[in-house]
Design a protein around this motif. Structure first.
Motif, PDB file in Angstrom:
ATOM      1  N   CYS A 279      31.002   5.353  23.837  1.00 27.64           N
ATOM      2  CA  CYS A 279      29.616   5.986  23.117  1.00 27.64           C
ATOM      3  C   CYS A 279      30.029   5.895  21.312  1.00 27.64           C
ATOM      4  O   CYS A 279      30.989   6.065  21.066  1.00 27.64           O
ATOM      5  N   ASN A 280      28.886   5.425  20.888  1.00 27.21           N
ATOM      6  CA  ASN A 280      28.877   5.091  19.327  1.00 27.21           C
ATOM      7  C   ASN A 280      27.626   5.602  18.760  1.00 27.21           C
ATOM      8  O   ASN A 280      27.361   4.963  17.665  1.00 27.21           O
ATOM      9  N   ALA A 281      26.896   6.612  19.274  1.00 28.35           N
ATOM     10  CA  ALA A 281      25.650   7.160  18.832  1.00 28.35           C
ATOM     11  C   ALA A 281      25.694   7.770  17.290  1.00 28.35           C
ATOM     12  O   ALA A 281      24.552   7.515  16.586  1.00 28.35           O
ATOM     13  N   ASP A 289      28.322   0.154  12.981  1.00 28.61           N
ATOM     14  CA  ASP A 289      27.104   0.237  13.423  1.00 28.61           C
ATOM     15  C   ASP A 289      27.081   1.497  14.600  1.00 28.61           C
ATOM     16  O   ASP A 289      28.021   2.371  14.482  1.00 28.61           O
ATOM     17  N   LYS A 290      25.931   1.515  15.245  1.00 28.51           N
ATOM     18  CA  LYS A 290      25.549   2.802  16.377  1.00 28.51           C
ATOM     19  C   LYS A 290      25.718   2.059  17.529  1.00 28.51           C
ATOM     20  O   LYS A 290      24.963   2.871  18.529  1.00 28.51           O
ATOM     21  N   VAL A 291      26.075   0.931  17.978  1.00 32.03           N
ATOM     22  CA  VAL A 291      26.109   0.277  19.017  1.00 32.03           C
ATOM     23  C   VAL A 291      27.363   0.637  20.110  1.00 32.03           C
ATOM     24  O   VAL A 291      28.377   0.442  19.588  1.00 32.03           O
ATOM     25  N   GLN A 292      27.111   1.054  21.169  1.00 35.35           N
ATOM     26  CA  GLN A 292      28.048   1.481  22.132  1.00 35.35           C
ATOM     27  C   GLN A 292      29.063   0.088  22.358  1.00 35.35           C
ATOM     28  O   GLN A 292      28.352  -1.116  22.388  1.00 35.35           O
ATOM     29  N   ARG A 293      30.009   0.436  22.832  1.00 38.48           N
ATOM     30  CA  ARG A 293      31.004  -0.869  23.301  1.00 38.48           C
ATOM     31  C   ARG A 293      31.514  -0.580  24.862  1.00 38.48           C
ATOM     32  O   ARG A 293      31.858   0.834  24.938  1.00 38.48           O
TER      33      ARG A 293
END
Length: 316
Positions: A279-281, A289-293
């Motif tokens: 999670c990268n919220a 960025d705020k994109v999950q990996r």
């Protein structure tokens, strides 16, 4: 104050941080709603590193969202903060704004969401606080406001850590065991009871283990050959497979150290690079960025790293 500049250990918790300075002082900053900084105040937030009172010579700290443990150079465990579940370990259930001494003869500490763990010099594990999922490993599910001995049989334990509602133990022979909540497979075995699956006695996870890290509902494992595996809740945001798993799946190799918390995983490689996924919220993966990996992704412009500390939605 000079010692603010030289930290030995940094630990993230849900909404703040704790540090151990080279002087052995404990410094807390961030959320202090339950007195988890240990400065004898009811201030909700500390915006600068603030020393905890009454303790010195500290060599390790362990934090959750509401309470803190510290281990001094003499092997004494100190605890303070939120205590509704008995996680302080002094037999009460009221909040402590100052550190209190709990027990001695200890060489390592760990905390979960509402439980505390201590590893003694004889390789035995003690636990206290919430036990509703069997995370204290006593074979039952009663809350314990005082330290109780975990049922580890003849196994000598050398390392401990804790997830939200579960505990991990690594033996001197490199065997990893888990105890507590397994609804998402974080103990590395099928959960026939679904989300209600709990284990109040030790469950085998893996042999040949060098290190482990616990997230909210997932477990990260580093083997002796420095490969990294993971098990538990995925939900398209944790494991690089993109599916729920109840057994260890391969993630990457060449690891020096690992870290996990919340819904994120981190690996520091032998050459000092850092890989992150999950999670990268809030940008907690440090990738710009705020994109999950869904797979390990190298954090750019970061080198010569030796360790990572992960909080619920931030990373150091």
């Amino acid at each position: 104050m000079r010692f603010y500049r030289s930290f030995l250990i940094i630990v993230c918790l849900l909404w703040g941080q704790m540090c151990v300075a080279q002087t052995g002082a404990v410094l807390g900053f961030g959320n202090n709603y339950s007195g988890q900084v240990g400065d004898n105040t009811g201030l909700n937030y500390r915006t600068l590193p603030t020393p905890a009172f009454q303790i010195s010579g500290i060599k390790a700290v362990a934090c959750s969202g509401g309470h803190t443990l510290a281990l001094d150079s003499g092997g004494v465990v100190w605890a303070w903060g939120y205590n509704a579940l008995g996680q302080i370990g002094d037999g009460t259930n009221h909040t402590h704004y100052l550190p209190v001494a709990i027990m001695g003869g200890i060489k390592a500490i760990a905390v979960g969401n509402g439980h505390s763990l201590a590893l003694d010099s004889n390789g035995r594990v003690w636990g206290w606080g919430d036990n509703s999922f069997g995370q204290l490993g006593t074979g039952e599910f009663s809350r314990h406001p005082f330290p109780v001995l975990m049922q580890t049989g003849n196994e000598r334990i050398k390392a401990i850590t804790a997830g939200t509602y579960y505990s991990l133990l690594l033996t001197e022979n490199g065997v990893l065991y888990g105890v507590g909540y397994n609804g998402w497979g974080q103990l590395g075995c099928p959960a026939p009871g679904g989300l209600g699956d709990v284990h109040s006695t030790l469950t085998f996870i893996q042999s040949g283990v060098a290190a482990m890290a616990a997230g909210t509902f997932h477990t990260l494992v580093q083997l002796a050959d420095n490969t990294v595996y993971e098990t538990g809740y995925n939900g398209d945001i944790i494991l690089n497979t993109g599916v729920l798993t109840y057994s260890l799946v391969y993630c990457m190799s060449n690891a020096r150290s690992i870290a996990a918390f919340g819904e994120q995983s981190f690996v520091v490689t032998q050459d000092g690079k850092v890989y992150a996924w999950g999670c990268n919220a809030d940008g907690e993966l440090g990738l710009g960025d705020k994109v999950q990996r869904l797979a390990p992704t190298q954090i750019p412009n970061l080198s010569n790293v030796t360790a990572v500390a992960a909080g619920y939605n931030h990373t150091l």
